[in-house]
Design a protein around this motif. Structure first.
Motif, PDB file in Angstrom:
ATOM      1  N   ARG A 294       0.825  -1.207   0.000  1.00 13.94           N
ATOM      2  CA  ARG A 294       0.000   0.000   0.000  1.00 13.94           C
ATOM      3  C   ARG A 294       0.862   1.262   0.000  1.00 13.94           C
ATOM      4  N   LEU A 295       1.909   1.277   0.815  1.00 10.90           N
ATOM      5  CA  LEU A 295       2.788   2.436   0.875  1.00 10.90           C
ATOM      6  C   LEU A 295       3.474   2.645  -0.466  1.00 10.90           C
ATOM      7  N   GLU A 296       4.018   1.571  -1.022  1.00  9.48           N
ATOM      8  CA  GLU A 296       4.746   1.667  -2.287  1.00  9.48           C
ATOM      9  C   GLU A 296       3.837   2.148  -3.411  1.00  9.48           C
ATOM     10  N   LEU A 297       2.643   1.539  -3.538  1.00 11.00           N
ATOM     11  CA  LEU A 297       1.743   1.892  -4.627  1.00 11.00           C
ATOM     12  C   LEU A 297       1.126   3.272  -4.436  1.00 11.00           C
ATOM     13  N   SER A 298       0.828   3.624  -3.198  1.00  9.86           N
ATOM     14  CA  SER A 298       0.233   4.939  -2.963  1.00  9.86           C
ATOM     15  C   SER A 298       1.202   6.040  -3.380  1.00  9.86           C
ATOM     16  N   GLN A 299       2.476   5.890  -3.064  1.00 13.09           N
ATOM     17  CA  GLN A 299       3.467   6.889  -3.468  1.00 13.09           C
ATOM     18  C   GLN A 299       3.616   6.933  -4.993  1.00 13.09           C
ATOM     19  N   GLU A 300       3.593   5.754  -5.613  1.00 12.22           N
ATOM     20  CA  GLU A 300       3.711   5.697  -7.070  1.00 12.22           C
ATOM     21  C   GLU A 300       2.504   6.341  -7.736  1.00 12.22           C
ATOM     22  N   TRP A 301       1.304   5.971  -7.285  1.00 12.54           N
ATOM     23  CA  TRP A 301       0.088   6.479  -7.920  1.00 12.54           C
ATOM     24  C   TRP A 301      -0.113   7.971  -7.686  1.00 12.54           C
ATOM     25  N   LEU A 302       0.283   8.458  -6.520  1.00 15.72           N
ATOM     26  CA  LEU A 302       0.136   9.887  -6.235  1.00 15.72           C
ATOM     27  C   LEU A 302       1.015  10.748  -7.143  1.00 15.72           C
ATOM     28  N   ALA A 313      -7.465   5.497  -2.406  1.00 12.47           N
ATOM     29  CA  ALA A 313      -7.820   4.826  -1.152  1.00 12.47           C
ATOM     30  C   ALA A 313      -8.658   3.587  -1.426  1.00 12.47           C
ATOM     31  N   LEU A 314      -9.618   3.701  -2.347  1.00 13.85           N
ATOM     32  CA  LEU A 314     -10.488   2.569  -2.680  1.00 13.85           C
ATOM     33  C   LEU A 314      -9.699   1.443  -3.323  1.00 13.85           C
ATOM     34  N   ARG A 315      -8.817   1.785  -4.267  1.00 14.70           N
ATOM     35  CA  ARG A 315      -8.011   0.770  -4.952  1.00 14.70           C
ATOM     36  C   ARG A 315      -7.089   0.038  -3.975  1.00 14.70           C
ATOM     37  N   LEU A 316      -6.664   0.732  -2.945  1.00 16.84           N
ATOM     38  CA  LEU A 316      -5.774   0.123  -1.952  1.00 16.84           C
ATOM     39  C   LEU A 316      -6.528  -0.696  -0.916  1.00 16.84           C
ATOM     40  N   GLY A 317      -7.857  -0.683  -1.002  1.00 19.50           N
ATOM     41  CA  GLY A 317      -8.648  -1.520  -0.109  1.00 19.50           C
ATOM     42  C   GLY A 317      -9.105  -0.851   1.165  1.00 19.50           C
ATOM     43  N   PHE A 318      -9.008   0.483   1.246  1.00 18.01           N
ATOM     44  CA  PHE A 318      -9.487   1.188   2.425  1.00 18.01           C
ATOM     45  C   PHE A 318     -10.988   1.454   2.278  1.00 18.01           C
ATOM     46  N   THR A 319     -11.719   1.321   3.373  1.00 19.58           N
ATOM     47  CA  THR A 319     -13.169   1.491   3.311  1.00 19.58           C
ATOM     48  C   THR A 319     -13.569   2.945   3.147  1.00 19.58           C
ATOM     49  N   GLU A 320     -12.715   3.866   3.578  1.00 16.76           N
ATOM     50  CA  GLU A 320     -12.991   5.285   3.415  1.00 16.76           C
ATOM     51  C   GLU A 320     -11.686   6.061   3.285  1.00 16.76           C
ATOM     52  N   PRO A 321     -11.710   7.194   2.589  1.00 13.79           N
ATOM     53  CA  PRO A 321     -10.487   7.976   2.353  1.00 13.79           C
ATOM     54  C   PRO A 321      -9.777   8.402   3.641  1.00 13.79           C
ATOM     55  N   ARG A 322     -10.544   8.718   4.691  1.00 19.33           N
ATOM     56  CA  ARG A 322      -9.914   9.173   5.930  1.00 19.33           C
ATOM     57  C   ARG A 322      -8.985   8.120   6.517  1.00 19.33           C
ATOM     58  N   SER A 323      -9.390   6.862   6.411  1.00 18.37           N
ATOM     59  CA  SER A 323      -8.545   5.774   6.930  1.00 18.37           C
ATOM     60  C   SER A 323      -7.220   5.743   6.187  1.00 18.37           C
ATOM     61  N   PHE A 324      -7.277   5.908   4.872  1.00 17.12           N
ATOM     62  CA  PHE A 324      -6.058   5.930   4.070  1.00 17.12           C
ATOM     63  C   PHE A 324      -5.198   7.138   4.432  1.00 17.12           C
ATOM     64  N   GLN A 325      -5.831   8.307   4.572  1.00 20.73           N
ATOM     65  CA  GLN A 325      -5.079   9.523   4.890  1.00 20.73           C
ATOM     66  C   GLN A 325      -4.350   9.410   6.222  1.00 20.73           C
ATOM     67  N   ARG A 326      -5.037   8.836   7.211  1.00 23.33           N
ATOM     68  CA  ARG A 326      -4.394   8.656   8.520  1.00 23.33           C
ATOM     69  C   ARG A 326      -3.220   7.689   8.427  1.00 23.33           C
ATOM     70  N   ARG A 327      -3.431   6.572   7.707  1.00 25.80           N
ATOM     71  CA  ARG A 327      -2.377   5.565   7.579  1.00 25.80           C
ATOM     72  C   ARG A 327      -1.188   6.129   6.807  1.00 25.80           C
ATOM     73  N   PHE A 328      -1.463   6.883   5.735  1.00 24.36           N
ATOM     74  CA  PHE A 328      -0.386   7.441   4.927  1.00 24.36           C
ATOM     75  C   PHE A 328       0.446   8.415   5.750  1.00 24.36           C
ATOM     76  N   LYS A 329      -0.220   9.207   6.587  1.00 21.61           N
ATOM     77  CA  LYS A 329       0.509  10.164   7.419  1.00 21.61           C
ATOM     78  C   LYS A 329       1.358   9.442   8.455  1.00 21.61           C
ATOM     79  N   THR A 330       0.866   8.303   8.952  1.00 17.62           N
ATOM     80  CA  THR A 330       1.658   7.491   9.879  1.00 17.62           C
ATOM     81  C   THR A 330       2.916   6.966   9.189  1.00 17.62           C
ATOM     82  N   TRP A 331       2.771   6.566   7.927  1.00 18.50           N
ATOM     83  CA  TRP A 331       3.904   6.025   7.179  1.00 18.50           C
ATOM     84  C   TRP A 331       4.928   7.095   6.824  1.00 18.50           C
TER      85      TRP A 331
END
Length: 358
Positions: A294-302, A313-331
């Motif tokens: 998820r980290l690798e692809l999110s950086q590539e796709w962004l 966020a949807l393509r990465l399997g997150f149920t909602e964008p906020r979950s992805f945003q929080r996880r990405f910021k953690t990474w």
């Protein structure tokens, strides 16, 4: 040999490699020259080396395609299709009783040919769709592998049924249309509607194809061959680390649908419990592989796609964008939007520097 992120892990059967080596000879390229240039064992030629690394296969393909300089290289390989090119899978298809039985076998055993992609079969009342999900990410090699898959599928269907009139209703290509002369030859060969730049690789057949008889079926031999195929499939899974298999399957899945653990296990031919146990034995876990990817692809796709953060966020399997945003910021310590703006600014600054120095 230098390997980059375009290369897919896994292996490819030597028989399948020889299909392209034979095609290369039409361009005056000797098989030994290809193997020497790409530092691949000559045992490929006589099957002393049963399989080669997928990264080596892709390097060979890139070398041959560049040397041949022909946009039809992958497409033309279909002229040499024969059971031997697909190894045990080719002989399985030959001994099925119907087109439907043959098509249903392919997704289960195609990894024996090579870890290059997966086939999805969708059977409707009137239309049967065959979709190939290509794992190769090399922008030069990928279109040729796609054209080879589509052309050899049609060629082999015609050969095993003895029906030269077999053809799809339409074909969708993910890549752009080829030059006019090449397009004309594609139309002559496939004899159907061709749709390019569609984002998918799909053949649609009339459902009657599934009932067409194979010329020389042998149910007894088919059973024996399936037993051999199951054994080889299990051995292949043991040779290719499960972590690599899961990662490859997930990566391909994320580009077209929401990733699900049960679907990953199913595509690998095992239960979820078995998948969990094998990952534990490999000192890994499904969640660990998923998060790393998820980290690798999110950086590539962004940085390379125009998709919205919500779509990513949807393509990465997150149920909602906020979950992805929080996880990405953690990474990464920053939000997806900030990452995209930073990378865009960096790219613009580099371009400006290059322009000034030119």
């Amino acid at each position: 040999m230098n390997k980059n992120n375009n290369y897919v892990p896994g292996t490819v059967s030597s028989a399948f490699v020889r299909l392209f080596l034979r095609t290369a000879q039409d361009y005056g390229i000797a098989p030994t020259d290809v193997l020497n240039a790409c530092s691949v064992n000559h045992g490929v030629l006589d099957n002393r080396l049963a399989r080669v690394e997928a990264c080596d296969f892709e390097a060979m393909m890139r070398w041959m395609i560049t040397k041949a300089g022909d946009p039809e290289f992958g497409f033309k390989s279909a002229r040499y299709v024969a059971p031997g090119a697909f190894g045990l899978v080719g002989y399985l298809i030959m001994n099925c009783q119907s087109g439907g039985e043959a098509f249903r076998l392919v997704p289960r055993y195609e990894a024996l040919i090579g870890n290059l992609g997966t086939t999805d079969l969708a059977e409707g009342e009137h239309i049967v769709s065959v979709r190939w999900n290509c794992y190769c990410r090399d922008p030069l090699v990928r279109p040729h592998l796609i054209d080879e898959y589509l052309a050899t599928t049609v060629e082999y269907a015609r050969w095993v049924t003895g029906r030269d009139d077999i053809g799809p209703i339409r074909i969708y290509f993910e890549h752009k249309a080829p030059p006019a002369e090449t397009l004309e030859r594609y139309q002559e060969y496939f004899r159907c509607e061709l749709i390019f730049d569609s984002g998918v690789n799909v053949m649609e057949f009339d459902a009657s194809l599934m009932d067409l008889p194979i010329r020389h079926p042998d149910p007894t031999l088919l059973k024996t061959l399936q037993e051999q195929a199951e054994k080889q499939h299990q051995e292949l899974q043991q040779c290719d680390p499960v972590v690599i298999q899961v990662r490859s399957t997930l990566q391909n899945m994320m580009e077209r649908t929401i990733p699900r653990r049960e679907r990953v296990a199913s595509q690998l031919g095992m239960s979820e419990r078995t998948l969990q146990r094998r990952l534990l034995e490999a000192e890994s876990s499904y969640q660990q592989i998923l998060d790393e990817l998820r980290l690798e692809l999110s950086q590539e796709w962004l940085t390379t796609k125009e998709w919205s953060v919500s779509d990513i966020a949807l393509r990465l399997g997150f149920t909602e964008p906020r979950s992805f945003q929080r996880r990405f910021k953690t990474w990464t310590g920053i939000s997806p939007g900030e990452f995209r703006r930073r990378e865009l600014n960096t790219s613009m600054e580099q371009s400006a520097r290059q322009a000034r120095s030119a």
